[in-house]
Enzyme design. Sequence first.
Site, mmCIF file in Angstrom:
data_model
loop_
_atom_site.group_PDB
_atom_site.id
_atom_site.type_symbol
_atom_site.label_atom_id
_atom_site.label_comp_id
_atom_site.label_asym_id
_atom_site.label_seq_id
_atom_site.Cartn_x
_atom_site.Cartn_y
_atom_site.Cartn_z
ATOM 1 N N MET A 6 30.586 2.756 30.103
ATOM 2 C CA MET A 6 31.347 1.565 29.708
ATOM 3 C C MET A 6 31.044 0.507 30.754
ATOM 4 S SD MET A 6 34.749 3.634 28.572
ATOM 5 C CE MET A 6 34.210 5.087 29.459
ATOM 6 N N MET A 8 34.973 4.787 19.113
ATOM 7 C CA MET A 8 36.136 4.668 19.993
ATOM 8 C C MET A 8 37.381 4.519 19.123
ATOM 9 S SD MET A 8 34.859 4.873 23.022
ATOM 10 C CE MET A 8 36.488 4.801 23.780
ATOM 11 N N ASP A 39 36.274 9.322 20.430
ATOM 12 C CA ASP A 39 36.771 9.191 21.798
ATOM 13 C C ASP A 39 38.037 8.341 21.856
ATOM 14 O OD1 ASP A 39 37.059 9.120 24.517
ATOM 15 O OD2 ASP A 39 35.116 8.179 24.936
ATOM 16 N N HIS A 46 32.674 15.483 29.335
ATOM 17 C CA HIS A 46 32.523 14.055 29.049
ATOM 18 C C HIS A 46 32.877 13.262 30.306
ATOM 19 C CE1 HIS A 46 32.659 10.571 26.236
ATOM 20 N NE2 HIS A 46 33.654 10.138 26.986
ATOM 21 N N ASP A 90 33.271 9.597 32.034
ATOM 22 C CA ASP A 90 33.520 8.188 31.717
ATOM 23 C C ASP A 90 33.198 7.271 32.889
ATOM 24 O OD1 ASP A 90 34.578 8.211 28.983
ATOM 25 O OD2 ASP A 90 36.218 9.393 29.817
ATOM 26 N N SER A 123 37.199 15.180 28.733
ATOM 27 C CA SER A 123 36.953 14.014 29.583
ATOM 28 C C SER A 123 37.607 14.194 30.942
ATOM 29 C CB SER A 123 37.517 12.754 28.925
ATOM 30 O OG SER A 123 37.574 11.733 29.898
ATOM 31 N N MET A 159 33.036 3.519 34.267
ATOM 32 C CA MET A 159 33.615 2.189 33.989
ATOM 33 C C MET A 159 33.340 1.245 35.145
ATOM 34 S SD MET A 159 37.314 3.263 32.482
ATOM 35 C CE MET A 159 37.510 4.645 31.355
ATOM 36 N N HIS A 188 29.297 8.715 29.291
ATOM 37 C CA HIS A 188 29.725 7.563 28.482
ATOM 38 C C HIS A 188 29.773 6.334 29.383
ATOM 39 C CE1 HIS A 188 33.298 5.719 25.975
ATOM 40 N NE2 HIS A 188 32.186 4.995 25.891
HETATM 41 C C1 DX5 Z 1 38.557 5.826 27.278
HETATM 42 C C2 DX5 Z 1 37.575 6.927 27.598
HETATM 43 C C3 DX5 Z 1 37.972 8.241 27.080
HETATM 44 C C4 DX5 Z 1 39.267 8.776 27.623
HETATM 45 C C5 DX5 Z 1 39.966 9.501 26.533
HETATM 46 O O1 DX5 Z 1 38.035 4.614 27.630
HETATM 47 O O2 DX5 Z 1 36.285 6.637 27.084
HETATM 48 O O3 DX5 Z 1 36.933 9.217 27.200
HETATM 49 O O4 DX5 Z 1 39.099 9.637 28.704
HETATM 50 O O5 DX5 Z 1 41.199 9.842 27.016
HETATM 51 P P1 DX5 Z 1 42.356 10.422 26.113
HETATM 52 O O6 DX5 Z 1 41.857 11.700 25.521
HETATM 53 O O7 DX5 Z 1 43.451 10.625 27.083
HETATM 54 O O8 DX5 Z 1 42.664 9.391 25.070
HETATM 55 ZN ZN ZN Z 2 34.711 8.302 26.962
#
Ligand code: DX5
Ligand code: ZN
Length: 230
Positions: free
Chosen positions: A72, A141, A177, A37, A39, A12, A41, A70
């Site tokens: 969110m 998650m 994740d 990956h 993310d 990620s 948000m 991903h």
């Molecule tokens: C959290 C994200 C993850 C995050 C995981 O909301 O969706 O992908 O980057 O991070 P680590 O591996 O640090 O828990």
């Molecule tokens: Zn993620």
Amino acid sequence: MKFNRDIKIASSILASDFANFGQECQAIEANGCDWVHVDVMDGHFVPNITFGPETCKAIRPHIKTIMDVHLMISPVDCYIEAFVESGADIITAHIEAEPHIHRTIQEIKANGVMAGIALNPGTPAESVKEIIDLVDLICVMTVNPGFGGQKFIYSQVKKIKTLSDMIGDRPIHIEIDGGITPETAPLVAEVGADVLVAGSAVFKGGSVENPMVYGSNISAIRNAASAALR
Ligand code: DX5
Ligand code: ZN
């Protein structure tokens, strides 16, 4: 992409240097990650903001493997086309983000992209029952989404096992994740997970000037997960 259940490390870039996404993607791929990956948000579905489709499009040429996006965000449907155009290989939406998640998945698939569905820690495994045959990936998650570096929520291991049993021999990836480290990776691999997302545990101690550290971090997670399968 040919389906298999081998352990895949999806690094990620949430934990990478945000001023250097291109080089960071190249560095993690050169050092053994299987998927990148990404993310996204929105500050509404989750209490943090990262970036949108334009950033995904900009980093795409630096990714040779799989761009695993991903989302969110809520709403989702009105942004799917933009993320498809950004070059995503997989688009994962949250089951909690839209009242019409079936339509969301249809829309992703209609664009020829692999469709994933993500479940927050409070959402039961059974919630995917009516859509399971439409998806290519289920993302569990193991932290509440929004931030990297949080603690793994152990109660989710049982949920992963339930999902794994529900999936049976369907070609659906089980992605985990949040909070993945060499200590937690075996627990999820053992119950059927094949895609392990890791941010902090991959980027910890390394940099684009010192990317070998990424390699040893990735190997440590992969080896720990694979050992649990022997
Ligand atoms: C959290 C994200 C993850 C995050 C995981 O909301 O969706 O992908 O980057 O991070 P680590 O591996 O640090 O828990
Ligand atoms: Zn993620």
